[in-house]
Design an enzyme around this catalytic site. Structure first.
Site, PDB file in Angstrom:
ATOM      1  N   ASP A 136      -9.225 -22.232   0.274  1.00  0.00           N
ATOM      2  CA  ASP A 136      -9.363 -23.081   1.577  1.00  0.00           C
ATOM      3  C   ASP A 136     -11.005 -22.700   2.158  1.00  0.00           C
ATOM      4  O   ASP A 136     -11.583 -21.829   1.584  1.00  0.00           O
ATOM      5  CB  ASP A 136      -8.506 -22.540   2.696  1.00  0.00           C
ATOM      6  CG  ASP A 136      -8.233 -23.701   3.667  1.00  0.00           C
ATOM      7  OD1 ASP A 136      -9.051 -24.585   3.688  1.00  0.00           O
ATOM      8  OD2 ASP A 136      -7.204 -23.611   4.269  1.00  0.00           O
TER       9      ASP A 136
HETATM   10  C1  BGC Z   1      -8.076 -26.378   6.265  1.00  0.00           C
HETATM   11  C2  BGC Z   1      -7.700 -27.262   4.911  1.00  0.00           C
HETATM   12  C3  BGC Z   1      -8.764 -28.054   4.736  1.00  0.00           C
HETATM   13  C4  BGC Z   1     -10.053 -27.615   4.573  1.00  0.00           C
HETATM   14  C5  BGC Z   1     -11.167 -28.816   4.304  1.00  0.00           C
HETATM   15  C6  BGC Z   1      -9.531 -25.913   6.355  1.00  0.00           C
HETATM   16  O1  BGC Z   1      -9.965 -25.353   7.440  1.00  0.00           O
HETATM   17  O2  BGC Z   1      -7.170 -25.425   6.432  1.00  0.00           O
HETATM   18  O3  BGC Z   1      -6.379 -27.746   5.099  1.00  0.00           O
HETATM   19  O4  BGC Z   1      -8.215 -28.800   3.598  1.00  0.00           O
HETATM   20  O5  BGC Z   1     -10.518 -26.816   5.958  1.00  0.00           O
HETATM   21  O6  BGC Z   1     -11.485 -29.337   5.287  1.00  0.00           O
END
Ligand code: BGC
Length: 754
Positions: free
Chosen positions: A280
């Site tokens: 993530d």
């Molecule tokens: C979130 C994800 C997301 C990623 C990219 C993160 O903060 O937890 O769900 O895909 O950002 O935007």
């Protein structure tokens, strides 16, 4: 170097299909030409800006692409921009390896559908598949080929803001939805250019954050993990999802991003996942704050645990080579990760045509089309849940005067909901607009109250746009205007609830009631004696016992998306009879959390008799039961369930049981009912839930119509994880329940032996 790929190719040749062999040969060949730096470069996922959820934004991206230090980009859209970035990779980098382009496409792309929690309340898997298909088609027309969805985290705590992004509290329903979303995004294969690589997230247990506080620790037994939280991820894997995103939280004391048990033992070994695992946003470098070590150490730990791609941290890019030199990671570990990234690109067809998803024609013609908006309207009507309808105040008459009142009644910024990064708020239809478009009654409007009068909260909610618009008038002036129009109307439609970013990432709330400003408005509206229909915008279950008691009707519309206002008018005026059912329980108060339906009995179960409540498992001040249980939702018509008829009551081995119920629409509207099947296993070697959802059917019946509806039950539905984490069933008695929600059920007993 030369012998290894050849051996590798030969070995694989005998185990794989011709298509797989072709891919393996291609990738092995390419990798044989790559330097260690170039391999590590493929593991680097960067964002040049746009919607970011953390502080680090990648720098010097163009040069990095040129130097082979980037595997993929996210956060940019549009075939032109994407073509430009792809140009650098395929024209100016040494090996011309194309980039992969990702984005958070969560509930629609440009045409925004209801938030996932809302979509799940349709219990309509064909519709949800279609929503993913349209989202992938718009995303790929916008140059993207990788969507960071589905989000399948089971959540039992509505304080957690990201409950909005998932499918609620149940693993069975969550698994069905995970599967169809993957199918919708990815299609059969990537031979055309309308399907995108899906990414199931957040692996794992992100929805079980302690106290509902985002990014927080999760701690649970292996049995609970496998029984209640992991099934939807597995369903996505079984459906062939191409990628998995690791989560921010720790599990068993190790952050998921470096958790070998999750990423290797469960994901790769038990479930046989062959695709790409991405972290993530900065979840690699965040392990420094978790207390796992410095950037070099956390990056090495992540790679060793099974992570392939590092989103934004650049820990892989900047430290893996050093770790290789120092013997902290192996060349094989780097190779394995690189292979996964290249395979994802290969499957998407990017090596054949790096510009496959860069069609200006598709961009001009296939985004935000009339057809997609029509689908958005239909999906929204199916996602709404009717929570109360006293004296059939709904549907509204198509004549007379309706007072549409509330801070969310005409608020474009609050229609789309969380994670609608590519949605255009200005094009969303508000409730007021939808009610006027219906042309059915005389519509008056007043704002009535601010979403909140708490300026500190407003500031935090307004991080991206003005969702909380604190009026220049005083609360009293606004209220007066509202009461004036209420007095001139036959019915009040009070549009209240949360601002869009009161749920979603980093939007946990300790108090999930309506804001005091809105409570006051409702109280005053109720005092007028006019019927009050509450339209609730909510990204989570909210605590609304006062509202349940005092208003005449409640329709939960979640965040309904681009066509929300039209869809709400369709339902309020009876063009569509609501059929949504809750996929997450609404607690009476926050102290009751967790209030999920599939809880366990304890040794001192409470049967609801308060006179015999001492020394039983219950609260002194509130019931154990939620305000609205899982599976609950009303219709304008009435459905009656007959008793359960069983094909037999004693079964052996792998037989199939058929349980049949006659469903009758005894009301005066045509309608759809989500019939639910639950099973109780009262005696087992480990304690079981009071009941578990094991089937559902959405059935459409005309007014007055009856139908026999059958559920097939096989021993597979009796299986659970025992103390050895073996998934199996045990002989004994079982109760079969069929009904309209998890509380109101018909039951029958059977005996089933191995
Ligand atoms: C979130 C994800 C997301 C990623 C990219 C993160 O903060 O937890 O769900 O895909 O950002 O935007």
């Amino acid at each position: 170097m030369r012998i290894f790929p050849l051996f590798f190719i030969l070995l694989l040749f005998f185990h794989k299909t011709p298509a797989q062999n072709k891919m393996n040969t291609f990738v092995a060949n390419l990798m044989s030409k790559m330097t260690v730096d170039e391999k590590i470069g493929q593991l680097n996922l960067v964002t040049p800006g746009g919607a970011v959820t953390g502080s680090v934004v990648s720098t010097d991206v163009d040069n990095k692409i040129r130097n082979g230090q980037v595997g993929g980009l996210f956060g940019i859209t549009g075939p032109d921009k994407i073509r430009q970035a792809q140009d650098i990779a395929v024209k100016n980098s040494r090996l011309k390896i194309p980039l992969i382009f990702g984005l958070d496409v969560i509930h629609g792309h440009r045409t925004i559908f209801p938030i996932p929690l809302g979509l799940s309340c349709s219990w309509d898997t064909a519709m949800i598949r279609k929503s993913a298909e349209i989202a992938a088609s718009e995303a790929t027309a916008d140059g993207l080929n990788w969507v960071f969805s589905p989000m399948v985290d089971i959540a039992r705590d509505p304080r957690w803001g990201r409950i909005a992004e998932g499918s609620g509290e149940d693993p069975f329903l969550g698994s069905q939805i995970a599967k169809v979303m993957v199918q919708g995004y990815q299609g059969k294969d990537f031979s055309g250019n309308k399907n995108a690589l899906a990414c199931v997230k957040h692996f794992a247990l992100y929805g079980a954050a302690e106290g509902g506080r985002d990014y927080n620790t999760t701690d649970m037994s292996r049995i609970s993990m496998h029984e209640y939280f992991l099934p939807p991820y597995k369903a996505a894997i079984d459906a062939g999802v191409g990628s998995v995103m690791s989560s921010f939280n720790e599990v068993d004391g190790v952050p998921a991003t470096a958790n070998k048990y999750l990423l290797t033992d469960v994901l790769r070994k038990q479930w046989g996942f062959k695709g790409l695992v991405v972290s993530d946003y900065t979840s690699v470098s965040e392990m420094i704050a978790h207390g796992i070590g410095d950037l070099q150490r956390v990056s090495a730990e992540a790679l060793k645990a099974g992570l392939d791609m590092d989103m934004v941290s650049e820990g892989f890019l900047n430290t893996l080579k050093k770790s290789l030199r120092e013997g902290k990671v192996t060349r094989a570990q780097i190779d394995s990760a690189c292979k996964k990234v290249l395979e994802a690109k290969y499957k998407l067809g990017l090596f054949d045509d790096p510009y496959k998803y860069c069609s200006t024609e598709r961009f001009n013609n296939e985004i935000f089309t009339e057809e997609n908006r029509k689908a958005a309207r239909e999906f929204a009507t199916h996602s709404f849940v009717l929570l109360k309808n006293q004296n059939n105040v709904l549907p509204l008459k198509t004549s007379g005067t309706v007072a549409v009142i509330g801070p969310l009644a005409d608020s474009k910024f609050n229609m789309l909901g969380t994670w609608s990064v590519s949605g255009d708020h200005s094009k969303s239809v508000t409730v007021l607009e939808g009610m006027k478009n219906a042309g059915a009654a005389n519509i008056l409007f007043a704002k009535g109250a601010n979403l909140t009068d708490d300026t500190a909260l407003a500031k935090r909610v307004n991080a991206f746009n003005k969702q909380v618009d604190i009026d220049s008038r005083s609360p009293d002036e606004m209220l007066k205007e509202a009461l004036d129009i209420a007095s001139k109307s036959d019915v009040v439609v009070a549009v209240v609830g949360e601002g869009a970013d009161m749920t979603g990432e980093a939007s946990s709330m300790s108090n999930i009631s309506l804001q005091p400003s809105q409570q006051r408005l409702l109280q005053e509206l109720v005092k007028t004696g006019k019927p009050v229909v509450m339209v609730l915008f909510n990204g989570r279950p909210m605590t609304i016992p006062w509202e349940d008691k005092n208003v005449n009707a409640i329709l939960s519309v979640w965040f309904p998306g681009t066509e929300g206002g039209n869809a709400i008018a369709d339902v309020l005026f009876g063009k569509y009879n609501p059929s949504g059912k809750l996929t997450t329980s609404f607690p009476i108060n926050t102290g009751q959390i967790p209030a999920h339906y599939n809880r366990k009995n304890t040794g001192r179960p409470f049967d609801g008799n308060v006179n015999a409540a001492k020394f039983k498992s219950n609260y002194l001040d509130v019931s154990n039961d939620p305000l609205y249980p899982f599976g609950y939702g009303l219709s304008y018509t009435k459905f009656n369930y007959g008793d359960i008829k069983l094909s037999k009551t004693s079964l052996k081995g792998n037989e199939t049981l058929t349980a049949t119920v006659t469903l009758t629409n005894s009301g005066s509207f045509d309608g759809e009912e989500v019939m639910q099947l639950y099973i109780t296993d009262p005696v087992a070697t480990v304690t079981r839930s009071l009941k578990d959802l094991k089937g559902f059917k959405k059935v459409a019946l005309k007014a007055g119509e009856s139908r026999e509806v059958s559920f097939k039950i096989t021993p597979d539905l009796l299986k659970f994880f025992n103390s050895n984490l073996k998934y199996d069933w045990e002989s004994g008695e079982f109760f079969i329940h069929i009904g309209t929600n998890s509380r109101d059920l018909k039951s029958a007993k059977i005996n089933w032996v191995k």
